[in-house]
Design an enzyme around this catalytic site. Structure first.
Site, PDB file in Angstrom:
ATOM      1  N   LYS A  84       0.434  -1.505   0.412  1.00  0.00           N
ATOM      2  CA  LYS A  84       0.007   0.084   0.090  1.00  0.00           C
ATOM      3  C   LYS A  84       0.765   1.279   0.143  1.00  0.00           C
ATOM      4  CE  LYS A  84      -3.352   1.802   2.739  1.00  0.00           C
ATOM      5  NZ  LYS A  84      -4.666   1.778   3.542  1.00  0.00           N
ATOM      6  N   SER A 159      -9.617   1.921   3.184  1.00  0.00           N
ATOM      7  CA  SER A 159      -8.271   2.150   2.291  1.00  0.00           C
ATOM      8  C   SER A 159      -7.684   1.266   1.573  1.00  0.00           C
ATOM      9  CB  SER A 159      -7.498   3.841   2.829  1.00  0.00           C
ATOM     10  OG  SER A 159      -7.011   3.098   4.076  1.00  0.00           O
ATOM     11  N   SER A 183      -9.583  -1.222   6.928  1.00  0.00           N
ATOM     12  CA  SER A 183      -9.183  -0.499   6.061  1.00  0.00           C
ATOM     13  C   SER A 183      -7.978  -1.852   5.377  1.00  0.00           C
ATOM     14  CB  SER A 183      -8.008   0.522   5.511  1.00  0.00           C
ATOM     15  OG  SER A 183      -8.946   2.075   5.932  1.00  0.00           O
TER      16      SER A 183
END
Lengths: 488, 475
Positions: A84, A159, A183
């Site tokens: 990420k 996210s 997330s």
């Protein structure tokens, strides 16, 4: 061999057995990425050149002598992984999905990234995310959203949406995401992969660009439960550069993935009075309860405590910390800088106004407000007290149950724009995931069935701090039921 | 007409002399090119995290114990949020809600009495970087070498009535912190910074008046001057029926007056909240007691003891105990067998002179007690002369050399070859017939000249008493 359909452990095993070389695996990964990226947009930055070089280097090592003495340490050698984009990677752009850091190249790597590279995994790129991890859909990324590989009309969740979608699409062997309020788990649920938020302190936060420091935790997004355990095995390590990371007894996570739940006491939580579960999600939950019961677990219905306070307490604390954590992005030292500013405060104001998206601004404003003189006691301190109460309630719950089973999200993946204009509805969908962050306890999302549109449903198991093995035990069982057992 | 009295409280920042910074492993050393003592942590790079330096915690506790404070059971940090470029994160890690030390006091001898000044708290925090305004280019540059250097802030209660009291207190405080080795407290260099909170009230009043905070006080002299001037300013305002504005003021030493920096109404809201990146640290009572046990004997007790043990003049004791390092050197050299007064003379004379000449602070002394003692022995045994002893001492001071090795290498030992001495004396007598005649005719001074000539011929490496004796014998 269909490399893109293989799990990380299967890939690692094929490499170790010499059935495929690491350069072949990496090449296959990049051709998969090329064929799917245009429609999905999982990645923000690719590291193709360094990945290919690394592949050649590792292959030579694997063929000459094996430096990974214990077999369990070499399980991920040559396996391509994605990270990420809020985890720093030395020499590789790290944007946080924000114009603020569009050109930011760190001089250091996150602890998690270092450990995985040391274990021989090959970094292929950085995945898309909601800006600064503020969002549940990847729609707030300043580089445009990621699409759900199951249905491109729908969001991948967030996210860590880019990481979840990349794993689901076979664009990497596994991925690392971060989870502050769900997330990792929520996008895992939306994309039909496994996602774990480890116990706070189990995994280093060094190099993780902070959202809410007291809740942030990095963790794996994987194709199955065993992969998840294997990745956790590598990244669960005390880091001297993160004072909140803790030294723990080494545990064998893979060994826990046998799906033996006999005697486990499991509390089944079917939602909150005000939150409407999608019927298929409720149905999957019931069937999961039955599966666990039939496999020998003691399953009881349980009411989750303080559900109505969860989301308000979480957003108060998370925004407060975020407002302070994001102060360093000021246009002075690195990141976006307005070129027309006339003085210092003008520089701050313009740089931040121009480079931060609306959701970032919203959370900074909220957070600044709740920490301000005159409001601190009323909001921040109250939320802190609520957090303590919630923690106590969960501690007592965990004396009665070894695991709590509940949905990961109230619904399957929504379509793009479903939350536009209704931020509160988006916040409210974090209802089941935020307790693990507020309490610091671990939680895993595992796919269990589909809805009428063929969209994956994710169920969540939560447990006591540092008892990830129990989570894997339960998750492995649900996974078998989904894969081979009865149709759900 | 009302008479007013002045009430002063202090906020004293002291830089702790740890090797590394408070939250990373960068060196705290002064100097260095701008930003050469920095890393991703102390420049506030994204994703980096602070790791507390335990030594700083220890030093802060040591100072707290020496000042009779209550030491907190847990150490907790808070974030103080404000945007300014000297602070790379735009928040400072400090302690608001749970300072590490609370209450406490310091007894200070003043006018033949001992006065007790009470403290509010001591807390630990990080220093900021330095902004350099480049006039020529109109740009501002930032040097983060000082960012993250550990500081303690000592906050006193409003207990001082005059600048004299304040300075006496600060001198005493400096001595204690210096003895612990927690800081060198150099106010000019900025390792000690004092802010003065001052208000005035009608003499004998109970309520405190509105206070101002004075910054930029770069010397004890400036502190005294600022206190005097600010009380005058406030008293005058009140006498004219005006009110005092609560504000922060900046002292201008050159003009002997102050200017407002910002008023309290415009003051920032720092939005303090608990620092989530640093876990609470339990400070066990055993650990605190260990620190208490390791506290040194402080100046006043040590002076008393040295006076008692070595019977030195009062001036010697005062000077020797002013810095812990000097007292240590004295006592160690005496312990090896040095004669106390002689040791003291060397320290007070030659050593202090050299320290001043080369601007060497006590903690940077290279001189070892062992070398010092051996030098004194050589002098005592007549192996070197007083003049060569000073020369050797100078090299010991500058380079830490061994006196015996140095004397041998540089051919400084006294000439003891009787034959050579006799020969030289004879030659000098033959070459200076006039002086010999002068001496024989009763001019005592001529002997001095002859001694000098002989010493010169021997390169200064003879015992002048022995030369005098030999000359007399020949004459």
């Amino acid at each position: 061999m269909q490399l893109e359909q293989m799990s990380a452990l299967e890939l690692g095993e094929a490499i170790a057995a010499g059935r495929v070389t690491i350069p072949e695996v990496v090449s296959a990964t990049f051709s998969e990425i090329r064929s799917r990226e245009e429609s999905l947009h999982c990645f923000l930055t690719l590291a193709e050149q360094s990945a290919r070089q690394q592949a050649v280097r590792l292959q030579a090592i694997v063929e000459s002598e094996n430096p990974f003495e214990k077999p369990e340490e070499g399980l991920l050698v040559g396996v391509p992984f994605a990270v990420k984009d809020n985890l720093c990677t030395k020499g590789l752009r790290t944007t946080c999905g924000s114009a603020m850091l569009e050109h930011f190249v760190p001089t250091y790597s996150a602890g998690v990234v270092n450990l995985l590279e040391k274990a021989g995994a090959v970094l292929v790129g950085k995945t898309n995310m909601d800006e600064f991890a503020f969002g549940s859909t990847t729609e707030t990324s300043c580089f445009g959203p990621t699409r759900n590989p199951i249905d491109p009309e729908r969001v991948p969740g967030g996210s860590s949406g880019g990481s979840a979608a990349a794993v689901a699409a076979g664009e990497c062997g596994f991925a690392i995401g971060t989870d502050t309020g769900g997330s990792i788990r929520q996008p895992a649920a939306y994309c039909g992969v496994v996602g774990l938020k480890p116990t706070y302190g189990l995994v280093s936060r060094y190099g993780l660009i902070a959202y809410a420091s007291s809740m942030d935790q990095a963790g794996p997004l994987t194709r199955d439960v065993r992969d998840c355990a294997a990745v956790l095995q590598v990244i669960a390590k005390k880091d001297g550069l993160d004072s909140t990371s803790v030294e723990t007894e080494p545990k064998d996570y893979l060994k826990a993935c046998v799906g033996d739940v006999r005697g486990l006491r499991i509390g089944l939580a079917d939602g909150a009075p005000d939150t409407k579960l999608q019927p298929e999600v409720a149905g999957a939950l019931e069937r999961a309860g039955d599966c666990l019961r039939e496999a020998g677990a003691e399953v009881e219905r349980v009411q989750l405590p303080y559900l109505e306070y969860m989301v308000p307490a979480y957003y108060t604390l998370a925004c407060a910390e975020a407002s302070s954590n994001l102060e360093r992005f000021d246009g002075v030292k690195y990141g976006y800088r307005d070129k027309t500013a006339r003085n210092l405060s003008d520089l701050y104001e313009r740089s931040r106004t121009e480079a931060f998206g609306p959701e970032v601004k919203r959370r900074i404003l909220l957070g600044t407000y709740v920490l301000s003189a005159g409001f601190y006691d009323q909001y921040y301190l109250k939320a802190l007290k609520a957090r303590r109460k919630i923690k106590e309630a969960y501690d007592s719950l965990y004396t009665q149950y070894d695991l709590i089973l509940c949905p990961t999200a109230p619904t399957t993946a929504p379509k793009f724009g479903a939350y536009s204009g209704d931020t509160l509805a988006m916040y409210q969908s974090d209802l089941f995931t935020v307790p693990a962050n507020l309490t610091g306890c671990p939680a895993i999302s595992v796919p269990f069935g589909e809805d009428a549109d063929g969209l994956p449903i994710g169920l969540q198991l939560m447990g006591r701090a540092f008892e990830e093995p129990l989570l894997f035990q339960g998750a492995a069982l649900l996974e078998t039921e989904r894969k081979g057992g009865r149709s759900v | 007409m009302t008479t007013y009295e002045t009430v002063v409280g202090l906020e004293i920042h002291v830089e702790l002399s740890t090797e590394s910074k408070l939250f990373c492993s960068c060196p705290t050393a002064f100097g260095g090119r701008p930003n050469s003592h920095t890393c991703p942590v102390c420049t506030g790079m994204p994703g980096t995290l602070p790791v507390l330096n335990r030594r700083a915690l220890e030093l802060a506790v040591a100072v707290g114990l020496a000042l009779h404070c209550h030491i907190a059971e847990v150490s907790v940090f808070d974030r103080k949020n404000y945007f300014y470029p000297d602070n790379p994160q735009n928040y400072q890690i400090s302690q608001l809600y749970h300072p590490i030390c609370q209450e406490g006091y310091l007894d200070v001898p003043l006018d033949g009495e001992v006065k007790r000044f009470c403290l509010q708290e001591i807390h630990l925090e990080e220093d900021a970087g330095k902004l350099i305004h480049d006039e020529s280019s109109g740009r501002t540059l930032i040097d983060y070498n000082r960012a993250g250097v550990p500081l303690i802030e000592i906050v006193t209660k409003p207990v001082f009535g005059s600048g004299r009291e304040v300075v006496a207190f600060l001198e005493e405080l400096k001595g204690i912190i210096g003895y612990i080795g927690a800081s060198d407290c150099r106010i000019q260099e900025g390792s000690m910074r004092v802010d003065v909170n001052l208000s005035v009230r009608p003499l004998g009043g109970r309520e405190l008046g509105t206070r101002t905070e004075m910054k930029n006080l770069a010397s004890f002299h400036a502190i005294c001057a600022a206190i005097q001037e600010e009380s005058r300013r406030q008293t005058e305002l009140l006498a004219q029926g005006e009110t005092i504005r609560m504000e922060t003021r900046r002292w201008d030493e050159g003009k002997n007056c102050s200017y407002p920096m910002r008023s309290k109404e415009e003051q920032r809201d720092y939005r303090y909240y608990p620092e989530p990146d640093i876990p609470r640290i339990e400070m066990s009572r055993e650990w605190v007691e260990d620190i208490r046990r390791s506290l040194p004997e402080f100046r006043r007790e040590r002076a008393k003891r040295i006076q008692r043990m070595y019977a030195l003049p009062e001036l010697d004791v005062t000077i020797l105990t002013e810095e812990r390092e000097l007292a240590d050197l004295f006592e160690m050299t005496v312990a090896l067998g040095g004669q106390p007064k002689k040791v003291s003379n060397w320290i007070m004379g030659e050593l202090l002179r050299l320290m001043k000449e080369y601007n060497v602070p006590p903690r940077a002394l290279k001189l070892s007690a062992d070398h010092f003692f051996r030098l004194l022995c050589m002098l005592e045994d007549g192996r070197i002369t007083q003049t060569t002893a000073k020369e050797i001492f100078g090299s010991m001071f500058r380079h830490g050399v061994d006196p015996e090795e140095f004397a041998a290498e540089h051919d400084l030992l006294v000439e003891r070859d009787e034959e050579l001495l006799t020969e030289t004396v004879q030659r000098v007598l033959t070459e200076n017939e006039k002086s010999v005649a002068d001496y024989l005719s009763g001019k005592e001074k001529a002997l001095g000249f002859l001694v000098g000539q002989t010493m010169k011929a021997l390169g200064g490496k003879a015992d002048p008493n022995r030369v005098r004796e030999l000359l007399k014998r020949r004459l």
